[in-house]
Write a protein that holds these residues in place. Structure first.
Motif, PDB file in Angstrom:
ATOM      1  N   LEU A   1       0.835  -1.209   0.000  1.00  0.00           N
ATOM      2  CA  LEU A   1       0.000   0.000   0.000  1.00  0.00           C
ATOM      3  C   LEU A   1       0.866   1.254   0.000  1.00  0.00           C
ATOM      4  N   SER A   2       2.034   1.188   0.633  1.00  0.00           N
ATOM      5  CA  SER A   2       2.966   2.318   0.568  1.00  0.00           C
ATOM      6  C   SER A   2       3.464   2.515  -0.856  1.00  0.00           C
ATOM      7  N   VAL A   3       3.687   1.412  -1.578  1.00  0.00           N
ATOM      8  CA  VAL A   3       4.089   1.499  -2.979  1.00  0.00           C
ATOM      9  C   VAL A   3       2.994   2.170  -3.799  1.00  0.00           C
ATOM     10  N   VAL A   4       1.743   1.773  -3.565  1.00  0.00           N
ATOM     11  CA  VAL A   4       0.619   2.377  -4.292  1.00  0.00           C
ATOM     12  C   VAL A   4       0.609   3.894  -4.083  1.00  0.00           C
ATOM     13  N   SER A   5       0.696   4.329  -2.824  1.00  0.00           N
ATOM     14  CA  SER A   5       0.666   5.765  -2.523  1.00  0.00           C
ATOM     15  C   SER A   5       1.842   6.492  -3.167  1.00  0.00           C
ATOM     16  N   ALA A   6       3.022   5.885  -3.095  1.00  0.00           N
ATOM     17  CA  ALA A   6       4.212   6.527  -3.649  1.00  0.00           C
ATOM     18  C   ALA A   6       4.148   6.604  -5.167  1.00  0.00           C
ATOM     19  N   ALA A   7       3.586   5.578  -5.802  1.00  0.00           N
ATOM     20  CA  ALA A   7       3.467   5.594  -7.259  1.00  0.00           C
ATOM     21  C   ALA A   7       2.534   6.705  -7.718  1.00  0.00           C
ATOM     22  N   ARG A   8       1.436   6.873  -7.024  1.00  0.00           N
ATOM     23  CA  ARG A   8       0.527   7.969  -7.382  1.00  0.00           C
ATOM     24  C   ARG A   8       1.177   9.322  -7.132  1.00  0.00           C
ATOM     25  N   ALA A   9       1.895   9.427  -6.015  1.00  0.00           N
ATOM     26  CA  ALA A   9       2.578  10.686  -5.706  1.00  0.00           C
ATOM     27  C   ALA A   9       3.652  11.001  -6.743  1.00  0.00           C
TER      28      ALA A   9
ATOM     29  N   LEU B   1      -8.893  -0.517   0.686  1.00  0.00           N
ATOM     30  CA  LEU B   1      -7.589  -0.022   1.117  1.00  0.00           C
ATOM     31  C   LEU B   1      -6.763   0.455  -0.073  1.00  0.00           C
ATOM     32  N   ALA B   2      -6.831  -0.321  -1.168  1.00  0.00           N
ATOM     33  CA  ALA B   2      -6.080   0.056  -2.367  1.00  0.00           C
ATOM     34  C   ALA B   2      -6.559   1.394  -2.915  1.00  0.00           C
ATOM     35  N   GLU B   3      -7.854   1.581  -2.958  1.00  0.00           N
ATOM     36  CA  GLU B   3      -8.409   2.837  -3.477  1.00  0.00           C
ATOM     37  C   GLU B   3      -8.066   4.002  -2.550  1.00  0.00           C
ATOM     38  N   ALA B   4      -8.091   3.754  -1.239  1.00  0.00           N
ATOM     39  CA  ALA B   4      -7.717   4.810  -0.298  1.00  0.00           C
ATOM     40  C   ALA B   4      -6.255   5.214  -0.465  1.00  0.00           C
ATOM     41  N   ALA B   5      -5.422   4.258  -0.858  1.00  0.00           N
ATOM     42  CA  ALA B   5      -4.002   4.542  -1.077  1.00  0.00           C
ATOM     43  C   ALA B   5      -3.737   5.237  -2.401  1.00  0.00           C
ATOM     44  N   GLY B   6      -4.725   5.209  -3.316  1.00  0.00           N
ATOM     45  CA  GLY B   6      -4.567   5.901  -4.590  1.00  0.00           C
ATOM     46  C   GLY B   6      -4.594   5.028  -5.818  1.00  0.00           C
ATOM     47  N   ALA B   7      -4.937   3.749  -5.678  1.00  0.00           N
ATOM     48  CA  ALA B   7      -4.985   2.868  -6.843  1.00  0.00           C
ATOM     49  C   ALA B   7      -6.080   3.309  -7.809  1.00  0.00           C
ATOM     50  N   THR B   8      -5.773   3.249  -9.104  1.00  0.00           N
ATOM     51  CA  THR B   8      -6.777   3.538 -10.124  1.00  0.00           C
ATOM     52  C   THR B   8      -7.544   2.286 -10.527  1.00  0.00           C
ATOM     53  N   ASP B   9      -6.932   1.110 -10.326  1.00  0.00           N
ATOM     54  CA  ASP B   9      -7.539  -0.164 -10.678  1.00  0.00           C
ATOM     55  C   ASP B   9      -7.262  -1.162  -9.564  1.00  0.00           C
TER      56      ASP B   9
END
Length: 363
Positions: free
Chosen positions: A196-204, A222-230
Motif C-alpha cells: 500500500l505504501s508502494v501504491v501511494s508513492a506511485a501515485r505521488a 484499502l487500495a483505493e484509499a491509497a490511490g490505486a486507479t484499478d
C-alpha cells in the motif's frame, strides 16, 4: 515495574508461540541509547521469523519497525539526547565498509543479513537474541546510536514507526529503484503495509495508472484509499487482465511485494517489453524463480530487487516525516488495527490470511 525490567514479546523456540515475558535490559555503554518504545508495527519480516521462512536463533525478542522516546544516552552519543523522539533503524549502516563508501548503505556488509543478535538483554538470566538487532516488541530497548533517527515531536508515534520499514521500503522502491515517472503505469502485487505504501508513492510520483493486485477482494477499499486507479483480484489470468488495462502492452513497472516465486513470475509476465520488475518481497531461499533464457532476451525487461527501499535512512526518514507533517504524504489508511503487545500473535494470523494493512502495537 522498577529498574530496567521490561515486558517483551518472545519466541522461545522455532515454531513456538509468541508470548509476553519479562526481560532485563543491559546497562547502556558508550555510544548506546535506551529508548522507550511507544509504537511498533507488525511487519511481514517478523512473521517470517515465526513461520519458518527465516530461521533466526532462539529465544528471540520480536519486532523491528518502531518509534519511541530516548530515555538515556551513553558516553560520546551525539545523534540523540534524552527526550528526543526517534525512529529505530533495523539496518544501520556502518559508513566504513565498501558498500557504504560507494553510496549504497542499504547493502552495508556489517548490518545486512543479520536476522538476530545478542545485545545484552536477558530472559530468565540467560542471553536472548533480538530481531534484526532491535527486538522492538518490548517496552524499552538498548541500541547503538546509529540505530536511532530523530524525527519531529509533533509526528504521532504510530505514524513514525511505519517510516522505519513499510513506508521507507515502499516509497524507496518507487522513487529510488524503479524510478517511476509521471504518466507511467505501475502494477503492485501484494497489498500489505509495504504494498500500500508502494501504491501511494506511485501515485505521488505521477503514475497515470496504478493497478493494485491482491488475493483478497477485501483489499479493494484499502487500495483505493491509497490511490490505486484499478484493483484486480489475483488469478492465473493476471497477465491478460493487466494487458487489457494497458493498451495490450503490459505495465511499465511491476512491483512485487509478496516474496514468492509465483508472484515474481506473474509480475514478469504482466510487464511490457522493455519494462521493469522490482522485487520488494523477501522470499524463501529454496523458492526458485524460473525464467526462460529466450524470454529474458526477447522481452528486454529488467528484474531488480529493492533492499530497504534502496535508501539512506538517515536522510530519507526525516524527509518522509516532513512530507507527512506538510500533508504531502498521508499514511492514516495504513493502520487498520491498534493493539497491545499481547495482540501481536493475532495480528500475525490476520497477516497470514491477507487481512488488513498494518497492525501497530501501542505501548
Amino acid at each position: 515495574m522498577s529498574g530496567h525490567y521490561v515486558n517483551g514479546l518472545v519466541v522461545r523456540a522455532e515454531g513456538g508461540p509468541a508470548t509476553v515475558e519479562e526481560l532485563r535490559l543491559p546497562e547502556i555503554g558508550p555510544g548506546q541509547v535506551r529508548v522507550r518504545i511507544r509504537a511498533a508495527g507488525v511487519c511481514h519480516s517478523d512473521l517470517s521469523m515465526v513461520n519458518g521462512t527465516l530461521r533466526p536463533p532462539h529465544p528471540l525478542v520480536l519486532g523491528h519497525e518502531a518509534a519511541g522516546e530516548v530515555l538515556e544516552v551513553g558516553e560520546h552519543v551525539t545523534r540523540a539526547a534524552v527526550g528526543d523522539h526517534v525512529v529505530l533503524n533495523w539496518q544501520p549502516p556502518c559508513r566504513t565498509c565498501w558498500f557504504c563508501e560507494q553510496g549504497q548503505p542499504w547493502l552495508c556488509s556489517t548490518s545486512s543479513g543479520v536476522a538476530a543478535l545478542e545485545n545484552g538483554m536477558t530472559l530468565d538470566g540467560a542471553p536472548v537474541h533480538v530481531c534484526l538487532g532491535l527486538g522492538a516488541f518490548a517496552e524499552q530497548v538498548v541500541a547503538p546510536e546509529n540505530a536511532v533517527i530523530r524525527v519531529p515531536g509533533e509526528l504521532p508515534y504510530e505514524i513514525a514507526a511505519l517510516l522505519g520499514c513499510a513506508v521507507l521500503t515502499g516509497t524507496g522502491a518507487v522513487r529510488n529503484t524503479a524510478g517511476v515517472r509521471p504518466g507511467e503505469s505501475v502494477l503492485v502485487i501484494g497489498l500489505g503495509g509495504v504494498g500500500l505504501s508502494v501504491v501511494s508513492a506511485a501515485r505521488a510520483a505521477g503514475a497515470a495508472q496504478v493497478i493494485a493486485v491482491d488475493v483478497s477482494e477485501a483489499k479493494k477499499g484499502l487500495a483505493e484509499a491509497a490511490g490505486a486507479t484499478d484493483f484486480v483480484v489475483s488469478s492465473d489470468a493476471l497477465s491478460k487482465d493487466v494487458r487489457a488495462r494497458t493498451g495490450g502492452r503490459g505495465a511499465d513497472h511491476a512491483i512485487e511485494c509478496v516474496g514468492r516465486a509465483s508472484t515474481i513470475r506473474a509480475a514478469w509476465r504482466a510487464t511490457r517489453r522493455g519494462g521493469q520488475v522490482t522485487v520488494v518481497g523477501m522470499g524463501a531461499a529454496d523458492d526458485m524463480v524460473q525464467i526462460g533464457a529466450l524470454d529474458i532476451f526477447s522481452s528486454a525487461r529488467t528484474l531488480r530487487a529493492s533492499v530497504y527501499g534502496q535508501a539512506d535512512p538517515d536522510t530519507a526518514i526525516p524527509d518522509l516525516a516532513r512530507d507527512v507533517l506538510d500533508g504531502r504524504l498521508s499514511l492514516d489508511h495504513l493502520i487498520t488495527d491498534r493493539i497491545g503487545l499481547d495482540g501481536v500473535p493475532a495480528a500475525f494470523e490476520r497477516m497470514s490470511r491477507g487481512e488488513g494493512a498494518r497492525s501497530v502495537a501501542l505501548l
